[in-house]
Structure formats: structure tokens, C-alpha cells
Design an enzyme around this catalytic site. Structure first.
Site, short mmCIF file in Angstrom:
data_model
loop_
_atom_site.label_atom_id
_atom_site.label_comp_id
_atom_site.label_asym_id
_atom_site.label_seq_id
_atom_site.Cartn_x
_atom_site.Cartn_y
_atom_site.Cartn_z
N ASP A 108 -4.14 9.50 11.61
CA ASP A 108 -2.78 9.90 11.29
C ASP A 108 -2.71 10.92 10.15
O ASP A 108 -1.67 11.54 9.94
CB ASP A 108 -1.91 8.68 10.95
CG ASP A 108 -2.49 7.81 9.85
OD1 ASP A 108 -3.64 8.07 9.41
OD2 ASP A 108 -1.82 6.86 9.43
N ASP A 151 0.83 -1.20 0.00
CA ASP A 151 0.00 0.00 0.00
C ASP A 151 0.87 1.26 0.00
O ASP A 151 2.00 1.25 0.45
CB ASP A 151 -0.91 0.00 1.22
CG ASP A 151 -0.14 -0.14 2.53
OD1 ASP A 151 0.83 -0.91 2.56
OD2 ASP A 151 -0.51 0.53 3.51
N ASP A 152 0.30 2.33 -0.52
CA ASP A 152 0.90 3.67 -0.48
C ASP A 152 2.31 3.68 -1.09
O ASP A 152 3.26 4.20 -0.50
CB ASP A 152 0.95 4.19 0.96
CG ASP A 152 -0.43 4.25 1.61
OD1 ASP A 152 -1.42 4.20 0.87
OD2 ASP A 152 -0.50 4.32 2.84
#
Length: 695
Positions: free
Chosen positions: A237, A126-127
Site C-alpha cells: 500500500d 498505530d500510525d
């Protein structure tokens, strides 16, 4: 495939993923989490802190002896409490999929953790960027093929563990091109990923408001397996000013048999996650029988087996005793929550007793369940404020929109009649709600458990400050004091405003405010301000007629008291050079600001007597009008600021405007957003309010 709770074939994964960006939790906090999970019936912990550098950035590096000891102890603690410890690694930032040495490094790292006693694993992609290096492009048909090949190899190398999770790069509906059902990336994952590997999925978005059964059925058909939800509903976050203490909601319990599991990725702060994890546990234990039968989750009552508010109340009731447990040396826990005791207490110390004429000792009342309910309401969920917070915003909006009982209101109080009494009653109600926030802050600040307090303190301090400013503003509107200096001062203290550089950048962009939860009609419009030209005369006249009386309807001119500025708005008098502006939105001209540097001739033309003393102090005339759908005062404020600057550069000492008492909108605008103050003009009609400003 059966995957619901109680299934004998495949266990329903339920628990927590530590997968946020920011400071990872401590070993002590994770051990405490395992105890809670065992108590509440959650069975899985996914270790994936983004800022643990050997999890992501330096994924190739083996753990040192000291680090290995900590992980071994953590894995053992999870096993003692019946929690499956899933070790995740994120090599996607810089791995070369086609390089055998890279794959060997990945296997070596996983083998090390397996030697620590870990039996469950996860590969996360992810990301990360989606552009493959030239070597990978030559070796694989697509990015998905590269990821799947390495994941399958790692899975086989580890002996095909019972729990092995894969996080795709396209991990939500919003990332799929062109859609979930037509995503070549997801279809490759579904076809090529070994069937024993489960896929993580966040829902429609990264932070999903609602997750419907239909959306899960669709992605399951593409992936050829039920997904494990990585739920970011409580994650914070992405915004250091937000905290989420509301219940797990907007996921119908009918999802449970359609999923392989649910893991919550909650707030970065450990202790405030009590509510998020507790309510998820309640949801996981809810039977899907009799649950919601459609995708519309607006009515909580439709889900008969899980009610978010009931789950929240249960969680807060269980959380309250933890605030009363002392966690610092010398502190004395509150044995009876009804007692009132000094904040500073010391075991074995002699208590100071003040004299009869001295200050009494400061005491702090204990935290209550109502305090925690208020705290949850103020920090609820990403897409929803709690009931009390919503009520406070509505009251403040109403109080501002209906004037007040202050300086301007006293000029036309007779016209308002009973409206003043209603305003004062609602102002008192708003003040009571603000006081409840202050008292909650005071009691929470004096709670015995400082660890919980320190995780919460920045947030409750911030909301207390914001509520205090709103409270002072309402008191000023009611004539009970001056507006708070933080709102009107040209040189405010730094604690009087929020946002810093990031906030300034956002306020300069057209999208600012489009995620505000308290909606006003349209807050995201882009306005263009330009000089007035003769072709605008008809549009200005239209706006003038549309704003003649409350509600936007035009009234016959003989029923309106004459205003000096009417000739300007109607096009009968030309504005002074460079003293005319119009404002446009997507629908065309929606406002204007016009001025006369010398208003004496205009007053004479409508046969109004204005004393020379008034025109000496306020020789210039301004008029501003905007259509009712323009709710943002900033563009009108900019227009009037430009006019006043032009008037001042022409040598004028001051400017005035005239408004009808019924024109609440513009009266509030001049009062709140400009430097204009009420003035008296002899000979003015009884129902006309005059306001002036010096230059």
C-alpha cells in the site's frame, strides 16, 4: 510459556490481517479467504482495513442495520470455516483518553460487534500522532499510560476474551527511542498491560527484511510476553507500482516457539495474495526442530524445515488452476491446459470459420507454471528481485557497459576482436528473456479468470512496457534499429516514461535511488558542479592521468596516440573563458569539462592536420573526464550541456571531441547521453575516434 503450534495452553495465532491503506476487500473476497485459510490450516483473520471509515476515522459511529447484517454474515462465515474473526478498532486519531464519554463510546461500539457474534477483539494505536492533549497530559503520566489504561478497561469490559490484541504506537525496533531495551514506552506497555492481552509487532522495521530470533527475544523481555508478528513483507500500500508475489522468507522457523503468532498484512489486491498466504501457511506448519541456529538468514539451505523456493513452487502449482476457471458469463473454462483455444468463446454460439485466404482466428496459448514462476520473479519481494529479474538487470547492465555492435562499435570493431561476438550472444540471451516476458503477458491477458487478471493487469502492463524499452535499446546498441523514441525524443508520448510528479520530486532529491535493489557503486552521491579555477589545475591533471587507459591506470604518454584535447587536460592550454567546469563529490574533484571555442590553434600546436572543412563544421573542442567511481552520467551530461550552450552563444556552429578506442566508458557516455555522433578526421591516428555535434 508454551505458544507453538499444537500447544494445549495457548493457541498459535496464524493467518491474515486486512490492515492496509486503500480499498478494502469485498465481503465475497473475505469469505473466499476463510475457505482458503481453512484448507491451508490458518486460524485467524484480523479485520482492520484502514479505509473502512467506521474502523478508524469514524470509530464512534455504530454500524447501520445494513452494515450490521454484512458483519454478522462475515463473522458467521469465518466461524463456519474454523477461522477466528478478530474485530479491530483504531480510535487513536482523535480519542481523548481521559474523557469517560470517549471510553463509553468505545465500549458501546465493541458491545455492538460482540452482539454480532464476535468473540475476539483488537485495539490499534498505530500510525498516529504522539502529542497528548492538555486533558490527557493532566490525567496520565505518558502516552503509553493513556493507551494501556483504555485498553485494559476495554479488555475487562468485554469479559477478558481469549484473543485480545494491542498494537502499540512504537510497533517496530526503528520507532523505539533510544532502543527497544531502553524504550520507556515499551517498558510501560510491558509492565501495565494486562497479561492476557497480546501485543502486535512488525519486527526491526515497518517492512522488515529479516526478523531474527535475537530481536524477538529482546522485545519479548521488554513486553513480558511473546509478540504476535504483524508482517508487512508482502504489503504494497506504500507504493502503487509494486506488487509482491515472492515466498514468505527471511524468518527462521526457530521463531515459531518464540512467538504468540504471525499475521500477514499482504498486497492490497486480493487475488495476487495467493502466494503470500499459501507460503505463510507452509511456514507455520514447519517444525522448528533442526531449523536455523543463527541470525544470518542469507543461506536458505540452513533452514532445513522450510525452504522458500519449495514453498513458492508449491503455491504456484496450486494457484495455476485458478487462472483457468472462467468467472464471466459465456466464457468457457479450459478443460485441458494443453489445448489452444480462441480468446473469445461463447457457449451455444456458432463458431466463425474463416475462408482459405482469410485471416485465421486469433488463438491464445494457455498460461503455464513457468509463466507464473516468471511473474513471481518479476514481482518478488521488497528487498529482493527474483532470479530471472536479477539476471535480466545484470545482462542489461553488462550490455550497456560494454558498448554494443552499433554505429560507434563499427568504427573500432577491429580493436575489440572477440568482444563483439560475446556481446551479440549476450544480447540474444537478453532478447530471449524479454520475449518470455511478452509471451507471459499475452497468455496471462487471455486467462479465463478475469478477476485475477484485473488485479494483476496494471502491474504486468507496466513491466511489459519497461522490458520493451530495454529490449529496443539493446537492439539499437547492436545496430539493429534506431533507439526507441521514448528514450531520445524531446516530446515523448506519455506512456514512454514513468513516475509523474512524484517521480520528478524524487529524482530532484539526493536520496533518489538508495533503495534500488540492483546496486551499482554509489548511486546516492551528491555532486556539486562549479566553475574551474586555477587552483584546480593539479586535480584536473590527476584525473586526466588516472583515466588514460582502461582500468584507471596511467600509461606512459609516448604509448598513447596524441589527442588535441590532451593539452587542455594537462594544463598546457587554457580553456576558453566561461568554458571550464569541475565536478566535486565527498572526496573532492572527481570530474571536469573543458572547451576551446576555436580549436585550430590547439590542433596546430600538436602538429595535427585537421581539414578546414571539419573545423568549419566543428570549430570548437570539448573534453569531459570523470573518475571511474562516478557511475551516474547525469552530472557529466549537465556539464557538457553547459559547455555547448556557452560555445553556441559565442557563434560556433559545432563542437567535436576525440577519444581513444580503449576508453569504453567515455565512448559509451558520448554515445548514450549526448548528441555527439562519429565523424571522420583525416590525419587522425588509427586508434582515435572523433565525434561531433552541431549547435
Amino acid at each position: 510459556m508454551t505458544s507453538g503450534p499444537g500447544s494445549e495452553t495457548r493457541r498459535f495465532i496464524s493467518g491474515v490481517v486486512e490492515g492496509f491503506y486503500g480499498r478494502p476487500w469485498t465481503m465475497e473476497q473475505r469469505t473466499e479467504l476463510f475457505k482458503r485459510q481453512q484448507k491451508w490450516g490458518l486460524n485467524t483473520y484480523l479485520y482492520a482495513p484502514k479505509d473502512d471509515y467506521k474502523h478508524r476515522t469514524y470509530w464512534r459511529d455504530l454500524y447501520s442495520a445494513e452494515e450490521a447484517g454484512q458483519l454478522i454474515a462475515l463473522i458467521s462465515a469465518a466461524q463456519r470455516h474454523g477461522v477466528d474473526f478478530v474485530y479491530a478498532i483504531s480510535p487513536g486519531l482523535d480519542v481523548t483518553f481521559s474523557n469517560p464519554r470517549e471510553v463509553a463510546a468505545l465500549k458501546r461500539k465493541l458491545d455492538q460487534v460482540k452482539d454480532f457474534g464476535c468473540r475476539s477483539f483488537s485495539l490499534l494505536f498505530d500510525d498516529i500522532g504522539t502529542e497528548m492533549c492538555p486533558a490527557d497530559k493532566r490525567a496520565f503520566g505518558s502516552f503509553a499510560h493513556a493507551q494501556v489504561a483504555v485498553t485494559n478497561a476495554a479488555y475487562r469490559h468485554l469479559g477478558e476474551p481469549e484473543t485480545f490484541l494491542f498494537c502499540p504506537t512504537d510497533y517496530c525496533d526503528a520507532f523505539c527511542t533510544p532502543s527497544v531495551s531502553q524504550s520507556s514506552y515499551l517498558h510501560t506497555v510491558g509492565q501495565k498491560l494486562l497479561p492476557g492481552i497480546d501485543v502486535l509487532w512488525t519486527g526491526p522495521k515497518v517492512v522488515s527484511h529479516k526478523i531474527s530470533v535475537e530481536s524477538i527475544v529482546e522485545v519479548s523481555s521488554v513486553l513480558k510476553r511473546a509478540p504476535v508478528i504483524w508482517d508487512n513483507i508482502h504489503a504494497n500500500d506504500y507504493d502503487p507500482q509494486r506488487l509482491f508475489l515472492g515466498p514468505y522468507k527471511d524468518r527462521p522457523t526457530e521463531l515459531i516457539p518464540k512467538l504468540k503468532g504471525v499475521l500477514t498484512n499482504p498486497n492490497c489486491e486480493f487475488y495476487p495474495n495467493f502466494v503470500a498466504i499459501h507460503t505463510l501457511a507452509t511456514w507455520c506448519k514447519s517444525s522448528p526442530d533442526g531449523g536455523q541456529r543463527d541470525a544470518d538468514m542469507g543461506d536458505e539451505a540452513r533452514d532445513t524445515c522450510y525452504r522458500p523456493q519449495d514453498a513458492l513452487s508449491l503455491a504456484l502449482t496450486d494457484w495455476l488452476p485458478e487462472f483457468l476457471i472462467a468467472d464471466r458469463p459465456g466464457a468457457r473454462p479450459k478443460e485441458d491446459s494443453s489445448d489452444v483455444e480462441p480468446v473469445q468463446t461463447g457457449v451455444g454460439e456458432s463458431s466463425y470459420v474463416p475462408g482459405p485466404e482469410e485471416n485465421p482466428l486469433y488463438t491464445a496459448a494457455p498460461l503455464t507454471l513457468n509463466d507464473l514462476k516468471l511473474l513471481s520473479d518479476l514481482f518478488y519481494l521488497p528487498y529482493e528481485h527474483g532470479p530471472t529479474a536479477g539476471a535480466m538487470l545484470q545482462e542489461l547492465d553488462w550490455l550497456q557497459g560494454h558498448g554494443g555492435a552499433g554505429e560507434v562499435a563499427r568504427v573500432y570493431a577491429a580493436y575489440r576482436g572477440d568482444g563483439t561476438a560475446e556481446w551479440r550472444a549476450r544480447a540474444r540471451q537478453f532478447d530471449d528473456m524479454c520475449e518470455a516476458v511478452v509471451q507471459m503477458f499475452n497468455r496471462l491477458s487471455n486467462a479465463s479468470n478475469r478477476r485475477i487478471l484485473y488485479d494483476l493487469y496494471d502491474y504486468i502492463c507496466d513491466i511489459k512496457s519497461g522490458v520493451g524499452l530495454a529490449r529496443a535499446h539493446v537492439k539499437a546498441l547492436g545496430g539493429q534499429g534506431q533507439p526507441p523514441a521514448q528514450l531520445v525524443s524531446d516530446d515523448p508520448e506519455p506512456w514512454g516514461f514513468r513516475g509523474g510528479l512524484s517521480g520528478e520530486f524524487q529524482r530532484m532529491l539526493p536520496c533518489h535511488g538508495n533503495r534500488d535493489l540492483f546496486r551499482r557503486p554509489p548511486v546516492t552521491q551528491v555532486y556539486c558542479i562549479r566553475p574551474y579555477c586555477p587552483e584546480d589545475k593539479d586535480q584536473v591533471r590527476r584525473i586526466f592521468k588516472a583515466t588514460q587507459c582502461p582500468g584507471g591506470g596511467a600509461a606512459p604518454s609516448m604509448m598513447q596516440p596524441p589527442l588535441i584535447c590532451d593539452g587542455l587536460s594537462a594544463g598546457e592550454l587554457p580553456p576558453s573563458p566561461q568554458c571550464a567546469l569541475v565536478m566535486e563529490d565527498g572526496g573532492g574533484v572527481c570530474g571536469y569539462a573543458l572547451a576551446l571555442i576555436d580549436a585550430k590553434q590547439a590542433a596546430a600546436e600538436i602538429q595535427r592536420t585537421v581539414r578546414d572543412a571539419v573545423l568549419e563544421d566543428f570549430p570548437s573542442l570539448v573534453t569531459v573526464r570523470v573518475l571511474p567511481h562516478v557511475t551516474d552520467p547525469s552530472p557529466a551530461k549537465r556539464m557538457i550541456g553547459h559547455l555547448l550552450s556557452c560555445i553556441r552563444s559565442n557563434g560556433s556552429r559545432g563542437a567535436f571531441c576525440e577519444l581513444r578506442q580503449s576508453d569504453w566508458r567515455m565512448l559509451n557516455f558520448y554515445t548514450d547521453a549526448t548528441s555527439f555522433k562519429p565523424i571522420k578526421i583525416a590525419g587522425a591516428p588509427r586508434d582515435v575516434v572523433a565525434m561531433g555535434t552541431t549547435l
